[in-house]
Write an enzyme that holds these catalytic residues in place. Structure first.
Site, mmCIF file in Angstrom:
data_model
loop_
_atom_site.group_PDB
_atom_site.id
_atom_site.type_symbol
_atom_site.label_atom_id
_atom_site.label_comp_id
_atom_site.label_asym_id
_atom_site.label_seq_id
_atom_site.Cartn_x
_atom_site.Cartn_y
_atom_site.Cartn_z
ATOM 1 N NE ARG A 292 -3.943 -2.274 1.939
ATOM 2 C CZ ARG A 292 -4.758 -2.804 2.827
ATOM 3 N NH1 ARG A 292 -4.629 -2.472 4.116
ATOM 4 N NH2 ARG A 292 -5.698 -3.652 2.462
ATOM 5 C CE1 TYR B 206 -1.666 -0.586 -7.896
ATOM 6 C CE2 TYR B 206 -1.365 -2.421 -9.390
ATOM 7 C CZ TYR B 206 -0.948 -1.204 -8.905
ATOM 8 O OH TYR B 206 0.172 -0.620 -9.425
ATOM 9 C CD GLU B 207 -1.313 -4.492 -3.706
ATOM 10 O OE1 GLU B 207 -1.685 -5.108 -2.690
ATOM 11 O OE2 GLU B 207 -0.826 -5.053 -4.695
ATOM 12 N N GLY B 208 -6.208 -2.927 -2.233
ATOM 13 C CA GLY B 208 -7.302 -2.375 -1.434
ATOM 14 C C GLY B 208 -7.752 -1.075 -2.066
#
Length: 599
Positions: A301, A445-447
């Protein structure tokens, strides 16, 4: 036709004038000998690698993309990527901030942060191949067995092998509690050895030709696993099995079954992965895989926020160069270049607004990204338990802001910078539309950024009754107290103090609403994160303005530009918070009142 110059001067300002990192590092035994000259020299060489080796491959890599061979289930990266990676390894760049015990150079994470910003500006798609290796290394370092560490960490440190994180499945994205990949113990094999079967999708750098082996960290379920997220375990699954002497053995049945054809980052292989009895070993305790993987997820993140920062900077540089060269019409207040047939477009107020928006988001993002890297250095290396806890709390609070605020800003900034070009911005040869396309994935992406917003408001702020937020608020309050009587700083201090008070009030209101209806958090979270992101940026810009005011008499135009950028930020960007807070207060009713059948 695109250009890129590493922003070394602004990095040096943040490192040595704003944050005084060498003084901070002297308090940490592992980095007590690091000086400013060493940091500057490393970053100068890192900038050369970014600008001269991988930047020239950015547009060509986007045009060519990756090639998938169905017969061999192999992926070939764009022309030049493999050779550039070999130079990256040869230069020792993968080992920059890794501890010497595994072959690393032991430099601070703040140095690696600046280096990776430059890599992301130069070529985000290429940078994704080595980028995830750091997270894999950190995860194994924190949760792996000693045997796993000795087997994998030296190879990941040197860059001889790369790493991935295999989480997402076709039927579940963020909701990992739904994943179905299974892990069965292998009879007669050493304890902790399993065979994994299942499918993963959207795996960045899941297959490529840059390195001989890829270390996959895979989430899966044991046979006795409880349902949901409490039944997830973590496994390390190499592309090639590893012999007792450390050499590569037979191919492990974890294969790429296809690559995604995407809107952007075309030079990065985004893979669908099939596991057909692939052999792996358990990392950490059974059913505790999600907690272990969070080490890698949090690193990713922060890395994605850095991708947004890198794209903001390179888009800004190109838009400025174009605006200083392109002639179009005359200034509304009269010709500024009367000896020419038209003025350059940088004379127009709205062009300047777009350029300054990108510049402010780059400089604010850089200050925040380096600050959180310094916090991580302190957390990992201090002997003071209270300091470690304080740093960890700030990192937890700021991580969703780095990921979401910086990537939201990058989407806005790259779009503005493309707009500066007019019609030419829409044409591939100029390179600007690629930055817009590449920037868009970073919000997903990555949450997704909504997930980051829910994490910030629901877990990091309301989850501990605002304790973490108060710690950052204390920094702001101390600065306001110190500079409250400084007349020259009132244009920065007063709005900062006012916004800090308003965030405290808003947080209390939202907390009270959430007691009655948890959906109130979901309704307000995105607005809330953006408000707090602006609060953080305002703090760093106010501190930067203080330095610039003190040094503008030096004759260095850098400080004049820094002061102008800070003034623009407070005048034109910070006021966004008023509308955001009003929107957050409207609550959930306008969103949920309409029956879903009416959609």
């Amino acid at each position: 036709m695109a250009v890129y110059t590493p922003p070394l001067r602004d990095m040096q300002f943040v490192l040595h004038e704003l944050l005084n990192v060498t003084d901070e590092l002297k308090m940490l035994p592992a980095h007590a000998e690091i000086d400013a000259d060493t940091i500057n020299a490393v970053l100068e060489e890192g900038g050369k690698f970014a600008a001269e080796v991988i930047f020239p491959l950015n547009q060509s890599g986007d045009r060519e993309g990756c090639t998938y061979d169905k017969a061999t289930k192999s992926v070939t990266a764009p022309t030049g990527f493999k050779e550039a990676y070999a130079k990256y390894v040869e230069g020792g760049w993968p080992a920059l901030a890794i501890e010497p015990a595994y072959g690393g150079q032991g430099l601070p994470i703040v140095v690696n942060q600046c280096f990776y910003e430059m890599l992301n500006s130069a070529n985000q798609a290429w940078t994704m191949y080595p980028g995830l290796s750091h997270g894999a290394l950190e995860c194994l370092h924190a949760h792996g067995t000693e045997a796993q560490k000795q087997l994998y960490l030296p190879k990941l440190t040197s860059g001889e092998w790369t790493g991935t994180m295999c989480l997402t499945e076709p039927h579940c994205g963020t909701d990992l509690g739904l994943l179905r990949t299974k892990a069965e113990p292998v009879a007669g094999a050493p304890e902790g050895t399993y065979k994994l079967t299942g499918q993963k999708i959207f795996i960045s750098a899941g297959e490529h030709d840059l390195a001989p082996n890829i270390v996959h960290l895979v989430l899966a379920r044991l046979p006795d696993a409880p349902a949901g997220s409490k039944g997830i375990s973590l496994f390390v699954v190499p592309k090639f099995k590893i012999n007792a002497d450390g050499s590569l053995g037979e191919r492990n049945p974890i294969f790429c079954s296809a690559i995604e054809h995407k809107m952007g980052i075309n030079g990065s292989a985004t893979c669908q992965m099939m596991l057909d009895g692939a052999e792996g070993t358990l990392v950490g305790a059974p059913h505790k895989g999600l907690a272990a993987m969070f080490v890698m997820m949090n690193a990713a993140r922060l890395g994605v926020g850095n991708q947004g920062l890198g794209l903001t900077e390179v888009a800004y540089q190109n838009a400025v160069a174009y605006a200083k060269d392109r002639r179009q019409m005359r200034s509304l207040s009269g010709p500024k270049q009367p000896d020419q047939p038209a003025d350059t477009i940088i004379v127009h107020p709205d062009v300047r607004k777009m350029l300054l928006t990108a510049r402010a988001y780059a400089e604010g993002g850089r200050a925040l990204a380096i600050y959180i890297a310094l916090l991580i250095d302190r957390e990992l290396n201090t002997d003071d338990e209270d300091e470690r806890k304080d740093c960890a709390d700030q990192v937890a609070l700021l991580t969703p802001i780095v990921k979401a605020f910086l990537t939201d800003n990058a989407w806005l900034a790259t779009s503005h910078c493309m707009q500066v070009y007019g019609g030419h911005g829409y044409i591939k040869e100029w390179g600007m539309e690629q930055y817009v396309r590449d920037a868009r994935i970073n919000m997903i992406y990555e949450g997704t950024n909504t997930i980051q917003s829910l994490d910030l408001l629901g877990r990091k702020v309301l989850g501990d009754n605002g304790a973490k937020l108060k710690k950052f608020g204390k920094l702001i309050a101390e600065f306001v107290e110190e500079e409250g009587t400084n007349e020259a700083l009132q244009e920065f201090v007063n709005p900062l103090a006012e916004l800090g008070d308003k965030v405290t009030k808003l947080t209390t209101e939202l907390g009270m609403k959430a007691f009655g209806n948890a959906d109130e958090v979901g309704a307000a979270a995105v607005d809330y994160l953006r408000v707090v992101g602006h609060l953080v940026f305002a703090y760093f810009f106010a501190r930067s303005a203080k330095i610039a005011l003190a040094k503008q008499g030096s004759g260095d135009p850098f400080y004049t530009a820094k002061l102008h950028t800070a003034r623009f930020y407070f005048a034109k960007l910070l006021p966004e918070t008023a509308g955001l807070m009003r929107s957050a207060r409207t609550g959930v009713a306008p969103l949920m009142a309409m029956d879903e059948a009416l959609f």
